[in-house]
Design a protein around this motif. Sequence first.
Motif, PDB file in Angstrom:
ATOM      1  N   TRP A 227      39.891  33.439  48.481  1.00  0.00           N
ATOM      2  CA  TRP A 227      39.124  33.611  47.241  1.00  0.00           C
ATOM      3  C   TRP A 227      38.528  35.016  47.273  1.00  0.00           C
ATOM      4  N   ASP A 228      38.996  35.890  46.397  1.00  0.00           N
ATOM      5  CA  ASP A 228      38.478  37.257  46.311  1.00  0.00           C
ATOM      6  C   ASP A 228      37.099  37.195  45.674  1.00  0.00           C
ATOM      7  N   PHE A 229      36.109  36.941  46.498  1.00  0.00           N
ATOM      8  CA  PHE A 229      34.776  36.613  45.999  1.00  0.00           C
ATOM      9  C   PHE A 229      34.115  37.792  45.292  1.00  0.00           C
ATOM     10  N   SER A 230      34.114  38.963  45.907  1.00  0.00           N
ATOM     11  CA  SER A 230      33.405  40.108  45.336  1.00  0.00           C
ATOM     12  C   SER A 230      33.969  40.515  43.980  1.00  0.00           C
ATOM     13  N   SER A 231      35.297  40.620  43.889  1.00  0.00           N
ATOM     14  CA  SER A 231      35.910  41.034  42.628  1.00  0.00           C
ATOM     15  C   SER A 231      35.755  39.970  41.558  1.00  0.00           C
ATOM     16  N   SER A 232      35.973  38.720  41.931  1.00  0.00           N
ATOM     17  CA  SER A 232      35.904  37.657  40.932  1.00  0.00           C
ATOM     18  C   SER A 232      34.473  37.379  40.511  1.00  0.00           C
ATOM     19  N   ALA A 233      33.492  37.614  41.416  1.00  0.00           N
ATOM     20  CA  ALA A 233      32.094  37.437  41.035  1.00  0.00           C
ATOM     21  C   ALA A 233      31.703  38.461  39.979  1.00  0.00           C
ATOM     22  N   ALA A 234      32.158  39.710  40.161  1.00  0.00           N
ATOM     23  CA  ALA A 234      31.864  40.740  39.165  1.00  0.00           C
ATOM     24  C   ALA A 234      32.549  40.423  37.839  1.00  0.00           C
ATOM     25  N   ALA A 235      33.801  39.954  37.913  1.00  0.00           N
ATOM     26  CA  ALA A 235      34.522  39.598  36.685  1.00  0.00           C
ATOM     27  C   ALA A 235      33.883  38.402  36.002  1.00  0.00           C
ATOM     28  N   GLN A 236      33.387  37.450  36.801  1.00  0.00           N
ATOM     29  CA  GLN A 236      32.734  36.276  36.225  1.00  0.00           C
ATOM     30  C   GLN A 236      31.475  36.669  35.468  1.00  0.00           C
ATOM     31  N   ARG A 237      30.725  37.648  36.025  1.00  0.00           N
ATOM     32  CA  ARG A 237      29.531  38.115  35.334  1.00  0.00           C
ATOM     33  C   ARG A 237      29.889  38.773  34.009  1.00  0.00           C
ATOM     34  N   ARG A 238      31.071  39.410  33.959  1.00  0.00           N
ATOM     35  CA  ARG A 238      31.509  40.035  32.709  1.00  0.00           C
ATOM     36  C   ARG A 238      32.246  39.043  31.818  1.00  0.00           C
ATOM     37  N   ARG A 239      32.413  37.790  32.328  1.00  0.00           N
ATOM     38  CA  ARG A 239      33.076  36.722  31.586  1.00  0.00           C
ATOM     39  C   ARG A 239      34.507  37.117  31.170  1.00  0.00           C
ATOM     40  N   ARG A 240      35.188  37.800  32.079  1.00  0.00           N
ATOM     41  CA  ARG A 240      36.541  38.232  31.754  1.00  0.00           C
ATOM     42  C   ARG A 240      37.614  37.461  32.521  1.00  0.00           C
ATOM     43  N   ARG A 241      37.207  36.812  33.614  1.00  0.00           N
ATOM     44  CA  ARG A 241      38.222  36.135  34.407  1.00  0.00           C
ATOM     45  C   ARG A 241      37.589  34.983  35.176  1.00  0.00           C
ATOM     46  N   ARG A 242      38.349  33.938  35.347  1.00  0.00           N
ATOM     47  CA  ARG A 242      37.852  32.783  36.084  1.00  0.00           C
ATOM     48  C   ARG A 242      38.096  32.980  37.570  1.00  0.00           C
ATOM     49  N   TRP A 243      37.209  32.397  38.380  1.00  0.00           N
ATOM     50  CA  TRP A 243      37.393  32.422  39.815  1.00  0.00           C
ATOM     51  C   TRP A 243      38.601  31.561  40.171  1.00  0.00           C
ATOM     52  N   ALA A 244      39.311  31.948  41.248  1.00  0.00           N
ATOM     53  CA  ALA A 244      40.490  31.171  41.647  1.00  0.00           C
ATOM     54  C   ALA A 244      40.810  31.438  43.114  1.00  0.00           C
ATOM     55  N   TRP A 245      41.417  30.433  43.757  1.00  0.00           N
ATOM     56  CA  TRP A 245      41.941  30.574  45.113  1.00  0.00           C
ATOM     57  C   TRP A 245      43.416  30.988  45.047  1.00  0.00           C
ATOM     58  N   ARG A 246      43.833  31.727  46.052  1.00  0.00           N
ATOM     59  CA  ARG A 246      45.222  32.181  46.129  1.00  0.00           C
ATOM     60  C   ARG A 246      45.793  31.794  47.486  1.00  0.00           C
ATOM     61  N   LYS A 247      46.995  31.229  47.498  1.00  0.00           N
ATOM     62  CA  LYS A 247      47.633  30.821  48.746  1.00  0.00           C
ATOM     63  C   LYS A 247      48.113  32.055  49.510  1.00  0.00           C
ATOM     64  N   MET A 248      47.893  32.027  50.833  1.00  0.00           N
ATOM     65  CA  MET A 248      48.251  33.151  51.694  1.00  0.00           C
ATOM     66  C   MET A 248      49.235  32.699  52.772  1.00  0.00           C
ATOM     67  N   GLY A 249      49.575  33.627  53.681  1.00  0.00           N
ATOM     68  CA  GLY A 249      50.527  33.329  54.751  1.00  0.00           C
ATOM     69  C   GLY A 249      50.085  32.156  55.605  1.00  0.00           C
ATOM     70  N   ARG A 250      50.991  31.277  55.916  1.00  0.00           N
ATOM     71  CA  ARG A 250      50.675  30.025  56.590  1.00  0.00           C
ATOM     72  C   ARG A 250      50.498  30.216  58.097  1.00  0.00           C
ATOM     73  N   LEU A 251      49.700  29.326  58.675  1.00  0.00           N
ATOM     74  CA  LEU A 251      49.579  29.260  60.132  1.00  0.00           C
ATOM     75  C   LEU A 251      50.866  28.710  60.735  1.00  0.00           C
ATOM     76  N   LYS A 252      51.126  29.058  61.992  1.00  0.00           N
ATOM     77  CA  LYS A 252      52.348  28.587  62.643  1.00  0.00           C
ATOM     78  C   LYS A 252      52.248  27.125  63.067  1.00  0.00           C
ATOM     79  N   GLY A 253      51.039  26.656  63.323  1.00  0.00           N
ATOM     80  CA  GLY A 253      50.870  25.268  63.745  1.00  0.00           C
ATOM     81  C   GLY A 253      49.633  24.665  63.119  1.00  0.00           C
ATOM     82  N   GLY A 254      49.349  23.410  63.499  1.00  0.00           N
ATOM     83  CA  GLY A 254      48.210  22.711  62.915  1.00  0.00           C
ATOM     84  C   GLY A 254      47.085  22.487  63.900  1.00  0.00           C
ATOM     85  N   LYS A 255      46.960  23.388  64.904  1.00  0.00           N
ATOM     86  CA  LYS A 255      45.973  23.182  65.961  1.00  0.00           C
ATOM     87  C   LYS A 255      44.569  23.636  65.586  1.00  0.00           C
TER      88      LYS A 255
END
Length: 405
Positions: A227-255
Amino acid sequence: MSNPISTTLLLPETPIAVKRLKHHRHRHHQEMEEENHHHHQQIRHQSLLPGIPDDIAQLCLSLVPPSILYSVCRSWRRLIYAPSFPPFLSLYAVLLPAETHPHASNSVEFSSFDPISSNWNALPPPPSDPPLRFLFRHPSFISRNLPIQTLAVSGNLVVLAATDDRFLPALPHPLVFNPSSEEWARGPPLSTPRRWCAAGAAGGSIYVASGIGSHYKLDVAQSVERWDFSSSAAAQRRRRRRWAWRKMGRLKGGKFSRDAIDAVGWRGKLCMVNVKGDTAKEGTIYDVETDCWGNMPEGMLAGWRGPAAAMEEETIYVVDESRGSLKRYDHVIDEWVEVVEDSMLKGAQQLAAAGGRVCVLCCDGVRIAVVDVAAPPPIRMWVVDAPPGFQVMGIHILPRLSHSD
């Protein structure tokens, strides 16, 4: 000769005299209130520095330590808590009533310790719709508390994950507290709400990795979201974009879904180990820029023997919880260098680092050791006690609350 004043006061009170007396008292009371209000307004609006405009005076006074300003006069004391004045850092804590019933939920509180006034100040409660039902203790986990995972990100407190009273993830989306506005907000919903995950922040972004949803799934245990918190927080204050999570590179295992893991932001990377404590573990490092996972350096992994935190994402500190030793990581030689050793640090639960201080949550949960790592030797260390009747579950260092008299 009789005293005319005394004689007047001893005369019988006729209805007219009583009416006039009440009127006189009411008028006198009003005049006193107006005088007090006027006096209070004069004090409140007195210039910060005589003969200098307040905006220039504020710039001058911002160079003076807040502890000195606090002790001089009332107007300067108000100034250091004004939203327009550069905020000093305070200690924030997640609190649990010490006498909480093993099955109790919904009793978490948040508070801030003001180092200038040495007072704990309660934060407003987070949104309760839907109701928060955090589970902290359960007979199945006699030796430990169930974790509440929180982060300090870009001057905000973020509540990210916890377990509810049905043993399910308690938060479908993060809760964000802004110390400047003293308000809570809801973050974007996670694609898969989870608990016992790895959570951390780097470069103003929040990362959640692995964990368990309603039940264990390998797909969730290997997943990573940002979650790009800093950028999306500024955009949210300007009411131009909704906050969102983005999927990233996966872990190799589930440990990394066995415990609540702190992913420590450090020099454009996230560093984490798969289990807490002084035991054998695996470590990994995530490169924020390349979105790739790699192995942790041998020396870093070997010395990672307890809770860790990074100072301004530049220097990592760790407490060897079996020895009670606070250490600093030297990436040039891949070794941990001891800063101070003290029995009070044995069994440390959590670290927070900022502003030249490292705060250590002690094993008893009612003391927080503060170590000044910026001052020249000898190392200074002191203790902040938890609010009476509470146990500390987590700590962070953030800007102080804004308030006025």
